[in-house]
Design an enzyme around this catalytic site. Structure first.
Site, PDB file in Angstrom:
ATOM      1  N   TYR A 168      66.767  47.733  24.141  1.00 59.08           N
ATOM      2  CA  TYR A 168      65.719  47.077  24.941  1.00 59.08           C
ATOM      3  C   TYR A 168      65.513  47.804  26.269  1.00 59.08           C
ATOM      4  CZ  TYR A 168      66.167  43.211  21.637  1.00 59.08           C
ATOM      5  OH  TYR A 168      66.176  42.459  20.484  1.00 59.08           O
ATOM      6  N   ASN A 191      56.684  39.792  18.608  1.00 55.38           N
ATOM      7  CA  ASN A 191      55.854  40.736  17.854  1.00 55.38           C
ATOM      8  C   ASN A 191      55.149  40.023  16.700  1.00 55.38           C
ATOM      9  OD1 ASN A 191      54.821  42.874  16.368  1.00 55.38           O
ATOM     10  ND2 ASN A 191      56.800  43.339  15.414  1.00 55.38           N
ATOM     11  N   CYS A 199      59.891  45.964  15.209  1.00 57.72           N
ATOM     12  CA  CYS A 199      60.745  45.304  16.192  1.00 57.72           C
ATOM     13  C   CYS A 199      62.190  45.229  15.690  1.00 57.72           C
ATOM     14  CB  CYS A 199      60.197  43.928  16.541  1.00 57.72           C
ATOM     15  SG  CYS A 199      59.890  42.875  15.126  1.00 57.72           S
ATOM     16  N   HIS A 200      62.384  45.442  14.370  1.00 55.69           N
ATOM     17  CA  HIS A 200      63.763  45.441  13.860  1.00 55.69           C
ATOM     18  C   HIS A 200      64.532  46.684  14.316  1.00 55.69           C
ATOM     19  CE1 HIS A 200      61.200  47.596  10.983  1.00 55.69           C
ATOM     20  NE2 HIS A 200      62.263  48.319  10.678  1.00 55.69           N
ATOM     21  N   GLU A 226      66.412  51.428   5.890  1.00 60.60           N
ATOM     22  CA  GLU A 226      66.158  52.648   6.654  1.00 60.60           C
ATOM     23  C   GLU A 226      67.417  53.508   6.791  1.00 60.60           C
ATOM     24  OE1 GLU A 226      63.842  51.964  10.176  1.00 60.60           O
ATOM     25  OE2 GLU A 226      62.457  50.617   9.129  1.00 60.60           O
TER      26      GLU A 226
END
Lengths: 235, 166
Positions: A168, A191, A199-200, A226
């Site tokens: 962040y 979001n 946002c993950h 991912e």
């Protein structure tokens, strides 16, 4: 052209244009429009206004679509400018429509499963879940959000790619507001376009995952897709 | 359906005052008729349906001609920046201010009217279908479209007129 008052009223002309008359009356008014220039002008005006209203309503409407995914039923919504919402939170179609209507009180909300942008979103999300897509090519419309949120989500979307994560505080630095980490966290947490705006991929600076609107287990699963299981073990 | 061709042609010709324009418009009517034929099959209903479609097509032609003439006289026409590419629609399209106003007034409609207007004006659904989707009676679907359109018409008539003809 006639100087006598017409037997067809303005309401009658309008009803004809809208297709609201019974066959007999419809035929009679159609014939009258061929004779009476005044009514014809009026009818042409109604037609054009109707078209303008229809195109205006179409321009502001939000179309939505829902489909099944490994993450449960997923909902997407788009307007003329692109996707405005990707979500799997609502517990049913009615709740989803209500949420959209609350969020966008000035836009008609309609189920439109054939919408090309929504179909593209469905296809690309399926590919992403299957591990066959890293980047989304979808128009996104965040205009309804405050300017600060838009900046945060823009930066997130364009600068934090597949398999990367960002803290962040780092995201706050990137948008030139290093002290605003908490506000950045709020913007990320709200979001509206989950997954597509990633946002993950935002985590705490201590390496732990932090929260996630859809539940932290979703965040874990997305990061697994991912290839970032390492982050799960760390937290 | 084609049996009504001759009288339909005479009708459209009376409306437009030109045989060439009439044939042009009629061609579009037949395309519409084949693509989305009337729901009813009794000859009387088919006939009045054809008259409506043809009359509306002729009205659109008249309105478009008028706007084209206005444009040729040097008055700026309104072009929707990214609307659908049909030429008539582009001429009818509202500019940014018009769109903002539509949005504003659409916002003031009760939800049911908003959805009903959308289904009727944009999706062009039958009232029975609208009633099904709204979960109300056909009469109530009709009333919702009517009330919603009435408000939008009243609010937007001046905006539209200004944008299209100023």
């Amino acid at each position: 052209m006639t100087s006598q008052p017409c037997w067809v009223s303005e309401q009658g002309v309008l009803a004809f244009v809208e297709g609201d008359l019974e066959p007999e009356a419809e035929l009679a008014v159609a014939r009258h429009l061929a004779e009476c220039e005044e009514c014809r002008d009026q009818a042409a005006e109604f037609r054009a206004l109707e078209d303008a209203i229809a195109s205006g309503v179409a321009a502001v409407a939000l179309r939505w679509h829902a489909f099944g995914t490994p993450f449960g039923r997923m909902y997407v919504a788009a307007g003329e400018g692109g996707l405005v919402r990707v979500s799997w939170a609502p517990p049913g179609d009615d709740a989803w429509v209500r949420e959209l209507e609350d969020r966008f009180p000035d836009r008609p909300v309609v189920h439109e499963p054939e919408d090309p942008v929504l179909l593209a979103a469905e296809r690309q999300l399926h590919e992403y879940f299957a591990g066959e897509r890293e980047d989304f090519e979808l128009p996104i419309d965040l205009d309804a959000l405050p300017r600060f949120s838009r900046r945060v989500l823009d930066a997130l979307q364009h600068e934090v790619g597949f398999g990367q994560v960002v803290a962040y505080s780092e995201l706050a630095r990137r948008i030139g507001r290093p002290r605003a980490a908490r506000a950045v966290g709020n913007a990320v947490g709200r979001n509206p376009v989950a997954i597509v705006v990633p946002c993950h991929r935002v985590v705490r600076s201590d390496g732990s995952l932090g929260g996630y609107g859809g539940g932290v287990e979703f965040k874990e699963r997305l990061l697994t897709i991912e290839g970032r299981e390492d982050l799960l073990r760390a937290s | 359906m084609e049996g009504f061709g001759p009288e339909l042609r005479a009708h459209v010709r009376r409306m437009l005052g030109s045989a060439d324009d009439a044939d042009d418009v009629l061609q579009r009517v037949w395309i519409t008729a084949h693509r989305s034929p009337p729901e009813a099959s009794e000859p009387g209903r088919v006939r009045s349906w054809l008259y409506r479609v043809a009359t509306n097509a002729a009205l659109d032609r008249l309105a478009a001609d008028r706007r084209r003439r206005a444009a040729l006289e040097g008055r700026p026409r309104v072009v929707a920046p990214d609307g659908p590419a049909s030429p008539d629609r582009i001429l009818d399209g509202l500019g940014p201010e018009g769109r903002r106003r539509v949005r504003e007034h659409v916002a003031r409609l009760p939800t049911k009217q908003r959805r009903a207007v959308w289904m009727r004006q944009v999706q062009e659904l039958a009232y029975a279908e609208i009633a099904g989707r709204l979960g109300c009676s056909e009469a109530s679907a009709r009333a919702n479209v009517y009330q919603g359109m009435k408000k939008l018409r009243a609010e937007l008539f001046d905006v539209w007129k200004q944008e299209v003809t100023s």
